[in-house]
Design a protein around this motif. Structure first.
Motif, PDB file in Angstrom:
ATOM      1  N   THR A   1      36.711  21.269  41.219  1.00 25.27           N
ATOM      2  CA  THR A   1      37.955  21.191  40.453  1.00 25.27           C
ATOM      3  C   THR A   1      38.463  19.764  40.285  1.00 25.27           C
ATOM      4  OG1 THR A   1      39.127  21.736  42.493  1.00 25.27           O
ATOM      5  CG2 THR A   1      38.812  23.509  40.890  1.00 25.27           C
ATOM      6  N   ALA A   2      37.535  18.809  40.349  1.00 23.17           N
ATOM      7  CA  ALA A   2      37.838  17.459  39.896  1.00 23.17           C
ATOM      8  C   ALA A   2      38.979  16.778  40.607  1.00 23.17           C
ATOM      9  CB  ALA A   2      38.147  17.483  38.391  1.00 23.17           C
ATOM     10  N   GLY A   3      39.104  16.984  41.893  1.00 21.98           N
ATOM     11  CA  GLY A   3      40.132  16.275  42.641  1.00 21.98           C
ATOM     12  C   GLY A   3      39.663  14.894  43.000  1.00 21.98           C
ATOM     13  N   MET A   4      40.488  14.178  43.747  1.00 15.10           N
ATOM     14  CA  MET A   4      40.050  12.917  44.293  1.00 15.10           C
ATOM     15  C   MET A   4      39.880  13.143  45.784  1.00 15.10           C
ATOM     16  SD  MET A   4      41.666  10.121  42.042  1.00 15.10           S
ATOM     17  CE  MET A   4      42.879   9.423  43.165  1.00 15.10           C
ATOM     18  N   ALA A   5      39.049  12.303  46.405  1.00 13.83           N
ATOM     19  CA  ALA A   5      38.897  12.401  47.849  1.00 13.83           C
ATOM     20  C   ALA A   5      40.247  12.058  48.473  1.00 13.83           C
ATOM     21  CB  ALA A   5      37.819  11.445  48.320  1.00 13.83           C
ATOM     22  N   ASN A   6      40.863  13.006  49.122  1.00 10.22           N
ATOM     23  CA  ASN A   6      42.158  12.755  49.750  1.00 10.22           C
ATOM     24  C   ASN A   6      41.952  12.511  51.226  1.00 10.22           C
ATOM     25  OD1 ASN A   6      43.258  15.483  47.799  1.00 10.22           O
ATOM     26  ND2 ASN A   6      43.665  13.331  47.367  1.00 10.22           N
ATOM     27  N   ASP A   7      42.841  11.745  51.786  1.00  9.38           N
ATOM     28  CA  ASP A   7      42.828  11.594  53.232  1.00  9.38           C
ATOM     29  C   ASP A   7      43.527  12.821  53.811  1.00  9.38           C
ATOM     30  OD1 ASP A   7      43.234  10.995  55.869  1.00  9.38           O
ATOM     31  OD2 ASP A   7      43.544   8.869  55.476  1.00  9.38           O
ATOM     32  N   ASP A   8      42.784  13.547  54.635  1.00  8.40           N
ATOM     33  CA  ASP A   8      43.347  14.767  55.176  1.00  8.40           C
ATOM     34  C   ASP A   8      44.571  14.494  56.041  1.00  8.40           C
ATOM     35  OD1 ASP A   8      42.754  17.705  55.273  1.00  8.40           O
ATOM     36  OD2 ASP A   8      42.972  17.287  57.414  1.00  8.40           O
ATOM     37  N   LYS A   9      44.616  13.331  56.634  1.00 10.22           N
ATOM     38  CA  LYS A   9      45.768  13.014  57.491  1.00 10.22           C
ATOM     39  C   LYS A   9      47.052  12.919  56.675  1.00 10.22           C
ATOM     40  CE  LYS A   9      43.263  10.853  61.227  1.00 10.22           C
ATOM     41  NZ  LYS A   9      42.539   9.619  61.518  1.00 10.22           N
ATOM     42  N   ILE A  10      46.920  12.436  55.445  1.00 10.54           N
ATOM     43  CA  ILE A  10      48.105  12.352  54.587  1.00 10.54           C
ATOM     44  C   ILE A  10      48.594  13.763  54.254  1.00 10.54           C
ATOM     45  CG2 ILE A  10      48.978  11.575  52.346  1.00 10.54           C
ATOM     46  CD1 ILE A  10      46.886   9.352  52.423  1.00 10.54           C
ATOM     47  N   PHE A  11      47.650  14.625  53.972  1.00 14.24           N
ATOM     48  CA  PHE A  11      48.034  16.005  53.657  1.00 14.24           C
ATOM     49  C   PHE A  11      48.693  16.662  54.865  1.00 14.24           C
ATOM     50  CE2 PHE A  11      47.199  20.577  53.139  1.00 14.24           C
ATOM     51  CZ  PHE A  11      47.832  20.756  51.924  1.00 14.24           C
ATOM     52  N   GLU A  12      48.107  16.436  56.022  1.00 14.87           N
ATOM     53  CA  GLU A  12      48.665  16.977  57.265  1.00 14.87           C
ATOM     54  C   GLU A  12      50.107  16.485  57.443  1.00 14.87           C
ATOM     55  OE1 GLU A  12      47.110  19.081  59.409  1.00 14.87           O
ATOM     56  OE2 GLU A  12      48.848  19.101  60.753  1.00 14.87           O
ATOM     57  N   TYR A  13      50.307  15.219  57.173  1.00 12.11           N
ATOM     58  CA  TYR A  13      51.647  14.651  57.297  1.00 12.11           C
ATOM     59  C   TYR A  13      52.613  15.323  56.316  1.00 12.11           C
ATOM     60  CZ  TYR A  13      55.447  11.287  56.883  1.00 12.11           C
ATOM     61  OH  TYR A  13      56.698  10.703  56.829  1.00 12.11           O
ATOM     62  N   ALA A  14      52.144  15.506  55.088  1.00 14.90           N
ATOM     63  CA  ALA A  14      52.987  16.146  54.070  1.00 14.90           C
ATOM     64  C   ALA A  14      53.384  17.553  54.536  1.00 14.90           C
ATOM     65  CB  ALA A  14      52.250  16.212  52.732  1.00 14.90           C
ATOM     66  N   CYS A  15      52.429  18.283  55.102  1.00 12.55           N
ATOM     67  CA  CYS A  15      52.718  19.643  55.567  1.00 12.55           C
ATOM     68  C   CYS A  15      53.793  19.619  56.651  1.00 12.55           C
ATOM     69  CB  CYS A  15      51.455  20.297  56.105  1.00 12.55           C
ATOM     70  SG  CYS A  15      50.283  20.736  54.804  1.00 12.55           S
ATOM     71  N   ARG A  16      53.656  18.709  57.607  1.00 17.51           N
ATOM     72  CA  ARG A  16      54.638  18.630  58.686  1.00 17.51           C
ATOM     73  C   ARG A  16      56.017  18.289  58.136  1.00 17.51           C
ATOM     74  NH1 ARG A  16      52.381  18.620  63.848  1.00 17.51           N
ATOM     75  NH2 ARG A  16      50.128  18.355  63.762  1.00 17.51           N
ATOM     76  N   GLN A  17      56.061  17.336  57.221  1.00 13.01           N
ATOM     77  CA  GLN A  17      57.324  16.931  56.620  1.00 13.01           C
ATOM     78  C   GLN A  17      58.005  18.103  55.941  1.00 13.01           C
ATOM     79  OE1 GLN A  17      59.138  13.912  56.207  1.00 13.01           O
ATOM     80  NE2 GLN A  17      57.963  13.632  58.082  1.00 13.01           N
ATOM     81  N   ALA A  18      57.219  18.924  55.267  1.00 10.78           N
ATOM     82  CA  ALA A  18      57.791  19.915  54.358  1.00 10.78           C
ATOM     83  C   ALA A  18      57.785  21.318  54.948  1.00 10.78           C
ATOM     84  CB  ALA A  18      57.009  19.893  53.044  1.00 10.78           C
ATOM     85  N   GLY A  19      57.376  21.435  56.224  1.00 10.28           N
ATOM     86  CA  GLY A  19      57.384  22.761  56.851  1.00 10.28           C
ATOM     87  C   GLY A  19      56.342  23.696  56.280  1.00 10.28           C
ATOM     88  N   ILE A  20      55.281  23.139  55.709  1.00  5.95           N
ATOM     89  CA  ILE A  20      54.197  23.980  55.190  1.00  5.95           C
ATOM     90  C   ILE A  20      53.288  24.366  56.354  1.00  5.95           C
ATOM     91  CG2 ILE A  20      52.145  24.015  53.695  1.00  5.95           C
ATOM     92  CD1 ILE A  20      53.618  21.990  51.892  1.00  5.95           C
ATOM     93  N   ILE A  21      52.988  25.666  56.467  1.00  6.27           N
ATOM     94  CA  ILE A  21      52.139  26.148  57.557  1.00  6.27           C
ATOM     95  C   ILE A  21      50.689  25.947  57.169  1.00  6.27           C
ATOM     96  CG2 ILE A  21      51.411  28.190  58.857  1.00  6.27           C
ATOM     97  CD1 ILE A  21      54.315  29.299  58.189  1.00  6.27           C
ATOM     98  N   ARG A  22      49.974  25.164  57.955  1.00  7.41           N
ATOM     99  CA  ARG A  22      48.579  24.888  57.644  1.00  7.41           C
ATOM    100  C   ARG A  22      47.693  25.925  58.326  1.00  7.41           C
ATOM    101  NH1 ARG A  22      45.535  19.278  57.093  1.00  7.41           N
ATOM    102  NH2 ARG A  22      43.796  20.166  55.914  1.00  7.41           N
ATOM    103  N   LEU A  23      46.812  26.553  57.576  1.00 14.16           N
ATOM    104  CA  LEU A  23      45.968  27.622  58.116  1.00 14.16           C
ATOM    105  C   LEU A  23      44.620  27.067  58.568  1.00 14.16           C
ATOM    106  CD1 LEU A  23      46.832  30.410  55.542  1.00 14.16           C
ATOM    107  CD2 LEU A  23      47.874  29.950  57.769  1.00 14.16           C
ATOM    108  N   LYS A  24      43.996  27.795  59.502  1.00 17.88           N
ATOM    109  CA  LYS A  24      42.760  27.315  60.113  1.00 17.88           C
ATOM    110  C   LYS A  24      41.509  27.894  59.469  1.00 17.88           C
ATOM    111  CE  LYS A  24      44.751  26.215  64.593  1.00 17.88           C
ATOM    112  NZ  LYS A  24      44.779  26.486  66.047  1.00 17.88           N
TER     113      LYS A  24
END
Lengths: 476, 476
Positions: free
Chosen positions: B256-279
């Protein structure tokens, strides 16, 4: 040890015709499942149970007895054990609870058992256990179960043998395997394991039909003995252990009277002895089929086949996290793949897209398995279609030809996977995680085998491994 | 946004009566499932499809159209998009693939779409997507599926809404939920998400029947927008993201043509926004039911109920590893438990042993839920018995009375769990791990809600949470 599993005659001490009598349920299974040895019962009235001769005491039985199973009030157990000794019975399974798991007074009774056993040269299982299920000779001394539970187990004996410190887990494993392609050879519930323990059974399983040894442990007492037996094992050993945390350890102590063990010591023992440590109780029944249906994984480089792009990425993440690698497909391999079918993606993960043709999929499987840069395959076709199943059946055969394993998953509801797995006899895993773990433990076993083999000759060991795998008939 | 989900009229550009025509499959579902809006088709012959009026061009349609779905060769898409603009259509779903995920030339075409959309004020989904399933008004523009797949989804609309970057995952989720107690409200496949993205949909789902938002993401582009929308959300958001490793990220890029994201940034965004990250991808369909059927978990102290000692220890380990705690049962509580039934163990884990009585189990549930030292319950009765199911049905009701959640698992083969879950409409989890994770994510959501609520008033928020949960009818 043999008499624990193949007794020519067995006495169930405590079996009667009273309502809710647990010994009765053991006789019931043996009679219903047509166990081919003699069965006696001992109870206060000396009454027959389901046609099996009954006596008031073991000493009254007019012939030799191979195995005694004791399921009576805890305070009477040492006395009956003594009678076993006098009768010349050398194998005893003590299913009664109330020993070391019950505090100091129970511990004292357990010490009495030890003294009697030593005096008469008795080997015993338990106390606080369910004893043995042995599928090939239809022998079972688990209490409380429905005889029909053993129908499939006895009809299709397998090559998985389990040692469990919980009869409940034994039942759980047998029930879970009922819908799977691997099945049970023997299950041994050792409870408090005051005498016979997991190391004794690892030794014993070296000389029967066992292909994979699975263990559920709540504690370990004799780490050195376990390491020594495991190191000698020529069969993979997988273990799930409770008590990784202090709270889990405490809960287990009230169950089978272990001591709080340091999980790090156990982890060290596993590494030393090449024991595969499992991450969930489910892995104990879901992963062994990678050994019974597939060649062992001899390298880390895995190709992924899918026709749903998403599952390619999902699986790649899990593979890397498990320490495997994405195979880098050579240009020649990619060219051959592109000729085989209309691909969305010819580099790894290989994505076939929505077009389905059995031949295209079979060709892709063969190209990947035959590529020297690929050690194993994860196949994840996401379509419920006859031609997919036919292709996957071919894949299983090809894995034996190329001596490389495939872990197969179909990413739809588990219900459908299970129904298809039964019907087509396919070694399907129930999630991408499970498929990856299967290859990971296969490789772990291979690496350990090779390490041991530095001493005894690399090639012969490799040969042996593949021969063993080849024997297994996968597709009925 | 509303017109994406409830269009009064829709045109499928590319639907014809040719063999294997994908647009046809969309019309087929809409007609078969009796979608209550008007359906038009556009194809080169201008032919009717399944009785729906056909035209050679959008511009020929003699009335207003709310939504255009485009599924034609990629090079023609910008031109058709232009026609949509001229026709006054403000909502477009582009299902055609071959855009940014296909390299530079595709990227150029995707930019053309943007330009046209901006010029005419069009909002569009995709490209390279499946679009929308909206259960309440029987609307679906997923292609390639069997109309019968939507029977249960449309018959029993639920409260879970999903945003997925893969139509395959959308289908996987719907199929998996087919055997579960929670069901789907809306599923949106956003593909390359060139315009409409997950943040837009989080905003939209605030105002419909959605209770839980689930997301499958292969990349994220606008972290700030996502955080802003998630922070405003009054509904729990769960996400599973591919690309935790470089290899997974690379595989997703070709999809789906994304860019390589740093997973740590996404993790940070989830913590900031109260998004529950699934395993795992499975958690995306298995965990939401903890929100739709149970009150939220308001503390960490969990009581475990079992009648197989082994599962007490197994679950205790997992709980501690997930950051929950074993509730320390007060002496008074333990005394009350001992009066309720013949227990193997009255301290936590509470082990009832083999005796089963519905009333004893119900009493134990009530004692545990009413104890002030217990915040939630994990119930793991290991017996397949009518009285167990009756007790568990009472448990689900009691959870609402005491406003504490229970996660229920029955440790036998998944097959049986699924059959029972359907039949009795019980929110059963499929493993001890899953049950523990359910409580863990519930508590995670509660904590985040409370944190936000320090600003707007603790009590009112707590009230609101429980009100929301109370509305849900669990047992039919």
């Amino acid at each position: 040890m043999q008499k624990f599993f193949q007794p020519r005659s067995v006495v169930i001490v405590g079996a009667s015709n009273s309502l809710f009598n647990l010994g009765f349920t053991i006789v019931n299974v043996l009679v219903d499942q047509q166990f081919n040895g003699k069965v006696f019962s001992v109870n206060s009235k000396g009454e027959f149970v389901m046609g099996c001769p009954g006596f008031k005491s073991i000493l009254e039985i007019p012939e030799a007895v191979d195995l005694a199973i004791i399921l009576i009030a805890v305070r009477h157990v040492p006395g009956v054990m003594e009678q076993c000794g006098k009768k010349g019975i050398k194998n005893v399974i003590i299913e009664s609870a109330g020993f070391a798991e019950n505090g100091d007074s129970g511990m004292a009774l357990q010490h009495e058992l030890d003294a009697v056993a030593r005096c008469y040269g008795i080997r015993y299982m338990g106390p606080n256990c369910f004893g043995v299920v042995s599928a090939r000779n239809r022998f079972c001394c688990f209490f409380g179960g429905d005889p029909r539970n053993y129908d499939r187990i006895f009809q299709e004996p397998g090559t998985l043998s389990y040692v469990v410190q919980s009869g409940g887990i034994g039942a759980f494993l047998m029930e879970s395997l009922d819908s799977d392609v691997a099945s049970v050879n023997k299950v041994v519930s050792i409870g408090n394991k005051a005498d016979v323990d997991e190391a004794d059974l690892i030794d014993y399983f070296q000389h029967d039909e066992t292909e994979v040894i699975g263990m559920y442990l709540e504690n370990f007492r004799n780490g050195r003995k376990l390491i020594a037996s495991a190191k000698k094992s020529k069969k993979p050993i997988m273990v799930f252990k409770v008590g990784r945390t202090a709270e889990g350890s405490k809960a287990a102590m009230s169950h089978t009277a272990g001591m709080a063990n340091d999980d790090k010591i156990f982890e060290y023992a596993c590494r030393q002895a090449g024991i595969i440590r499992l991450k969930s109780i489910k892995e104990l029944h879901s992963l062994p089929k990678v050994f019974t249906t597939m060649p062992v994984l001899k390298g880390k480089r895995i190709a992924i086949f899918t026709n749903t792009g998403a599952f390619g990425g999902i699986t790649a993440d899990i593979m890397i996290e498990e320490g495997l690698q994405m195979a880098q497909l050579a240009n020649g391999t990619q060219q051959r793949l592109r000729k085989a079918g209309q691909l969305f993606n010819a580099s790894n993960p290989v994505d076939l897209g929505p077009g389905i043709s059995k031949q295209a999929i079979v060709d892709i499987f063969e190209i990947l398995l035959s590529a020297s840069e690929v050690d194993g395959l994860i196949s994840m076709p996401n379509i419920w279609h006859e031609s997919i199943f036919e292709a996957v059946i071919e894949l299983v055969k090809m894995c034996r030809i190329y001596q490389k394993p495939a872990a197969i998953h179909i990413p739809n509801s588990v219900e459908r996977i299970i129904s298809v797995r039964k019907h087509y006899r396919l070694p399907l895993f129930e999630s991408p995680e499970e498929a990856v773990r299967a290859l990971s433990v296969s490789y772990q076993y291979y690496k350990y085998s090779m390490k041991k083999n530095i001493l005894s000759g690399f090639d012969s060991k490799q040969k042996k491994l593949t021969d063993k795998q080849d024997k297994v008939a996968i597709i009925a």
